[in-house]
Write an enzyme that holds these catalytic residues in place. Structure first.
Site, PDB file in Angstrom:
ATOM      1  N   THR A   4      -5.181   1.957   8.754  1.00 19.41           N
ATOM      2  CA  THR A   4      -4.959   1.545   7.658  1.00 19.41           C
ATOM      3  C   THR A   4      -4.828   0.318   9.145  1.00 19.41           C
ATOM      4  OG1 THR A   4      -3.175   0.886   6.168  1.00 19.41           O
ATOM      5  CG2 THR A   4      -2.389   1.656   8.321  1.00 19.41           C
ATOM      6  N   ASN A  48       0.798  -1.310   0.051  1.00 25.90           N
ATOM      7  CA  ASN A  48       0.114   0.096  -0.104  1.00 25.90           C
ATOM      8  C   ASN A  48       0.977   1.393  -0.433  1.00 25.90           C
ATOM      9  OD1 ASN A  48       1.028  -0.587   2.503  1.00 25.90           O
ATOM     10  ND2 ASN A  48      -1.229  -0.387   3.438  1.00 25.90           N
ATOM     11  N   GLY A  95       4.184   3.500  -1.596  1.00 22.72           N
ATOM     12  CA  GLY A  95       4.226   4.192  -2.333  1.00 22.72           C
ATOM     13  C   GLY A  95       5.724   4.995  -2.327  1.00 22.72           C
ATOM     14  N   HIS A  96       7.033   4.811  -1.949  1.00 22.00           N
ATOM     15  CA  HIS A  96       7.572   5.830  -1.438  1.00 22.00           C
ATOM     16  C   HIS A  96       8.577   6.802  -3.033  1.00 22.00           C
ATOM     17  CE1 HIS A  96       8.092   4.018   2.344  1.00 22.00           C
ATOM     18  NE2 HIS A  96       6.943   4.641   2.241  1.00 22.00           N
TER      19      HIS A  96
HETATM   20  P1  GDP Z   1       6.730   8.564   1.007  1.00 21.03           P
HETATM   21  O1  GDP Z   1       4.962   7.818   0.488  1.00 21.03           O
HETATM   22  O2  GDP Z   1       5.930   9.700   2.695  1.00 21.03           O
HETATM   23  O3  GDP Z   1       8.054   8.103   0.499  1.00 21.03           O
HETATM   24  O4  GDP Z   1       5.938   9.699  -0.512  1.00 21.03           O
HETATM   25  P2  GDP Z   1       5.781  10.076  -1.345  1.00 21.03           P
HETATM   26  O5  GDP Z   1       6.627   9.458  -2.172  1.00 21.03           O
HETATM   27  O6  GDP Z   1       4.326   9.112  -2.248  1.00 21.03           O
HETATM   28  O7  GDP Z   1       4.567  11.550  -1.933  1.00 21.03           O
HETATM   29  C1  GDP Z   1       5.584  12.329  -1.801  1.00 21.03           C
HETATM   30  C2  GDP Z   1       6.086  13.132  -3.264  1.00 21.03           C
HETATM   31  O8  GDP Z   1       6.726  14.379  -2.757  1.00 21.03           O
HETATM   32  C3  GDP Z   1       6.768  12.486  -4.282  1.00 21.03           C
HETATM   33  O9  GDP Z   1       6.294  12.407  -5.226  1.00 21.03           O
HETATM   34  C4  GDP Z   1       8.447  13.201  -4.051  1.00 21.03           C
HETATM   35  O10 GDP Z   1       9.474  13.254  -5.212  1.00 21.03           O
HETATM   36  C5  GDP Z   1       8.202  14.218  -3.890  1.00 21.03           C
HETATM   37  N1  GDP Z   1       8.681  14.797  -2.839  1.00 21.03           N
HETATM   38  C6  GDP Z   1       9.505  15.129  -2.287  1.00 21.03           C
HETATM   39  N2  GDP Z   1       9.922  15.816  -1.023  1.00 21.03           N
HETATM   40  C7  GDP Z   1      10.019  16.661  -1.647  1.00 21.03           C
HETATM   41  C8  GDP Z   1       9.972  18.244  -2.106  1.00 21.03           C
HETATM   42  O11 GDP Z   1      10.530  18.752  -1.338  1.00 21.03           O
HETATM   43  N3  GDP Z   1       9.373  19.026  -2.389  1.00 21.03           N
HETATM   44  C9  GDP Z   1       8.693  18.402  -4.148  1.00 21.03           C
HETATM   45  N4  GDP Z   1       8.325  19.685  -4.491  1.00 21.03           N
HETATM   46  N5  GDP Z   1       8.332  17.193  -3.999  1.00 21.03           N
HETATM   47  C10 GDP Z   1       9.076  16.628  -3.049  1.00 21.03           C
HETATM   48  P1  IMO Z   2       2.468   5.980   2.262  1.00 25.12           P
HETATM   49  O1  IMO Z   2       3.281   4.308   2.441  1.00 25.12           O
HETATM   50  C1  IMO Z   2      -0.610   7.731   2.020  1.00 25.12           C
HETATM   51  C2  IMO Z   2      -4.708   5.367   3.457  1.00 25.12           C
HETATM   52  C3  IMO Z   2      -5.681   4.355   2.196  1.00 25.12           C
HETATM   53  C4  IMO Z   2      -6.989   4.662   3.108  1.00 25.12           C
HETATM   54  C5  IMO Z   2      -6.072   3.890   3.928  1.00 25.12           C
HETATM   55  C6  IMO Z   2      -6.599   2.491   4.372  1.00 25.12           C
HETATM   56  O2  IMO Z   2       3.398   6.269   0.673  1.00 25.12           O
HETATM   57  O3  IMO Z   2       2.543   7.125   2.752  1.00 25.12           O
HETATM   58  P2  IMO Z   2      -5.298   0.295   3.344  1.00 25.12           P
HETATM   59  O4  IMO Z   2      -4.890  -0.021   1.343  1.00 25.12           O
HETATM   60  O5  IMO Z   2      -3.706   0.598   3.622  1.00 25.12           O
HETATM   61  O6  IMO Z   2      -6.005  -0.703   3.818  1.00 25.12           O
HETATM   62  O7  IMO Z   2      -6.395   1.506   2.584  1.00 25.12           O
HETATM   63  O8  IMO Z   2      -4.961   3.878   4.530  1.00 25.12           O
HETATM   64  N1  IMO Z   2      -2.789   5.366   2.170  1.00 25.12           N
HETATM   65  C7  IMO Z   2      -1.918   5.330   2.638  1.00 25.12           C
HETATM   66  N2  IMO Z   2      -1.988   7.016   2.249  1.00 25.12           N
HETATM   67  N3  IMO Z   2       0.533   6.824   2.037  1.00 25.12           N
HETATM   68  C8  IMO Z   2       0.471   5.974   2.101  1.00 25.12           C
HETATM   69  O9  IMO Z   2       1.614   5.061   2.089  1.00 25.12           O
HETATM   70  C9  IMO Z   2      -1.297   4.878   2.406  1.00 25.12           C
HETATM   71  N4  IMO Z   2      -0.994   3.332   3.012  1.00 25.12           N
HETATM   72  C10 IMO Z   2      -2.462   3.351   2.881  1.00 25.12           C
HETATM   73  O10 IMO Z   2      -5.534   5.398   1.072  1.00 25.12           O
HETATM   74  O11 IMO Z   2      -7.096   5.957   3.505  1.00 25.12           O
HETATM   75 MG    MG Z   3       3.768   7.215  -0.534  1.00 24.82          MG
END
Ligand code: GDP
Ligand code: IMO
Ligand code: MG
Length: 430
Positions: free
Chosen positions: A240, A39, A41-42
């Site tokens: 979650t 779930n 997405g980093h």
């Molecule tokens: P995570 O789930 O906490 O690892 O975060 P995500 O990768 O899902 O979402 C963060 C989004 O913001 C990604 O598209 C990153 O590439 C982007 N991001 C992270 N830090 C920065 C920042 O300082 N500025 C901008 N504009 N984008 C960022």
């Molecule tokens: P990262 O690690 C943002 C949210 C879902 C939903 C709730 C339950 O990238 O920050 P699930 O599939 O876990 O049972 O869904 O949790 N959710 C997230 N929202 N970032 C995530 O992960 C998430 N993982 C789950 O959108 O509201």
């Molecule tokens: Mg994420």
């Protein structure tokens, strides 16, 4: 002496944990995921290359860093094998560096079917899950009927466990949800294949970590989701199915709580949320649209648009207390660059009363109206600024105000998606 640092989200996920974990592993020898599943997405951005990781820890792009999936993570073997395959095609050498605990519960197709059927049945009350089967897999773990990675390696045990579990889930799918059953023999065959493919990667993760720590290595514990999605402390039931707060790093990896040296809390300079549930500072106006546009706020796992709003200091302060956060990293500061004015929620108003702590029940939190403090914007590009003094004065004052409200120092500021667009005031491994 090495150090063990936990990195976790203090909002509703997507705070930029992946970027920061990747950055910090310049001084670490290993990264461990300890809860959640695919779930998550980093996103990692290094120059022109963007990599989105779901199960593989965010240290994988550094050749000398070992990556562990701890027992607290629910693992979809197909998602893990796909991700490994994808990274291999990109030229990442990872077989020798990635290890998965045999104790990890397995996510199988019937979990996905139940997750989706349940969301469909909930209709307007749906949680908005990622539909990846995460909740049902954790349910099976607690119900003591789930398979674990180690079971996939024993063909006879695997066959009989899958048959029993799938039979149970098919009953629920057909009789309760009026949905189609899963094909049991197909899942058995798939599982036997997964066992063979994963066997070389399976390890006693707790023992290997113990050894690394003993020999003085530094380890990053990579949280998924965020504190407000914690199954106990979050906005239940819109959460979650795992604990996302710092205690989970110990339970989900097998490392005792006294081994941790620091907890870095990641927060966006504003707030986002994917899925349903209370969100006091959510915006439905042009400011909200601007945050979504400038921040490219679409989920890294499902591509869904993220809901956007101002920074909520009440919630983040609470989140930091739950995890004993020792330092904050504020990300996406650059997204606020063009605002003439920025708002911070410093308290809530509910039923005529002012509240400085979040309501613990979701229905109460839904009735909370944010009390805002307005601060002037900086109207200057911050991307790539590497020193505190180099930041515009208004941006510094904004960050100082957040730190004052949350009572935790801001040690890292991120001003762009790229690994290099980061300002490190104090590195947690110093
Ligand atoms: P995570 O789930 O906490 O690892 O975060 P995500 O990768 O899902 O979402 C963060 C989004 O913001 C990604 O598209 C990153 O590439 C982007 N991001 C992270 N830090 C920065 C920042 O300082 N500025 C901008 N504009 N984008 C960022
Ligand atoms: P990262 O690690 C943002 C949210 C879902 C939903 C709730 C339950 O990238 O920050 P699930 O599939 O876990 O049972 O869904 O949790 N959710 C997230 N929202 N970032 C995530 O992960 C998430 N993982 C789950 O959108 O509201
Ligand atoms: Mg994420």
């Amino acid at each position: 002496m090495g150090k063990n640092v936990i990195v976790l989200g203090t909002q509703w996920g997507d705070e930029g944990k992946g970027k920061i974990v990747d950055l910090l592993t310049d001084r670490a020898q290993a990264v461990v995921r300890f809860q959640g599943g695919h779930n998550a997405g980093h996103t990692l951005v290094i120059g022109e290359e963007k990599t989105v990781l779901h199960l593989v820890p965010s240290g994988i792009l550094r050749n000398n860093v070992r990556c562990f999936i701890g027992n607290g993570v629910v693992v979809s073997p197909s998602a893990l094998l796909h991700e490994i395959d994808h990274l291999r095609r990109l030229g990442v050498e990872l077989e020798s560096r990635i290890r998965v605990s045999g104790l990890c519960p397995v996510v199988l197709p019937y979990h996905v079917a139940i997750d989706q059927a349940r969301e469909k049945a909930l209709g307007r009350q749906a949680i908005g899950t990622t539909g990846r089967g995460i909740g049902p897999a954790y349910e099976d773990k607690v119900a003591r009927r789930g398979l674990r990675i180690a079971d996939l390696l024993e063909p006879e045990i695997c066959r009989s466990m899958v048959e029993t579990a799938a039979d149970y889930h098919n009953f629920v799918l057909q009789q309760y949800f009026k949905a189609s059953p899963v094909d049991i023999s197909q899942i058995v065959e798939e599982c036997l294949g997964y066992g063979e493919a994963l066997a070389p990667l399976v390890a006693d993760v707790a023992a290997e970590l113990y050894q690394l720590i003993e020999q003085g290595d530094s380890v990053v514990f990579e949280g998924a989701q965020g504190a407000l999605l914690d199954v106990d402390h979050g906005t239940y039931p819109f959460v979650t199915s795992s604990n996302t707060t710092a205690g989970a790093a110990s339970v989900g990896s097998g490392i005792g709580p006294l081994q941790f040296d620091a907890v870095m809390g990641i927060a966006k300079a504003y707030t986002t949320r994917v899925g349903s549930g209370p969100f006091p500072t959510e915006l439905f106006d042009q400011a909200g649209e601007a945050l979504a546009r400038e921040g490219h706020e679409f989920g890294a796992t499902t591509g869904r648009p993220r809901r956007c709003g101002w920074f909520d200091a009440v919630n983040v302060k609470h989140a930091c207390r739950l995890s004993g956060v020792t330092a904050l990293c504020i990300t996406k500061l650059d997204v606020l660059d063009q605002f003439t004015e920025v708002k911070i929620c410093t308290a809530y108003q509910r039923a005529g009363k002012r509240m400085d702590t979040p309501a613990s029940q979701s229905n109460e939190l839904m009735q909370c109206v944010p009390v805002y403090e307005r601060v002037p914007g900086w109207r200057t590009r911050t991307a790539g600024i590497r020193t505190w003094q180099g930041l515009p004065g208004e941006a510094r004052r904004y960050l100082e105000r957040l730190s004052e409200l949350i009572e935790v120092s801001v040690d890292i500021v991120s001003t762009g998606a790229d690994r290099d667009d980061t300002l490190v005031v104090r590195h947690p491994f110093d």
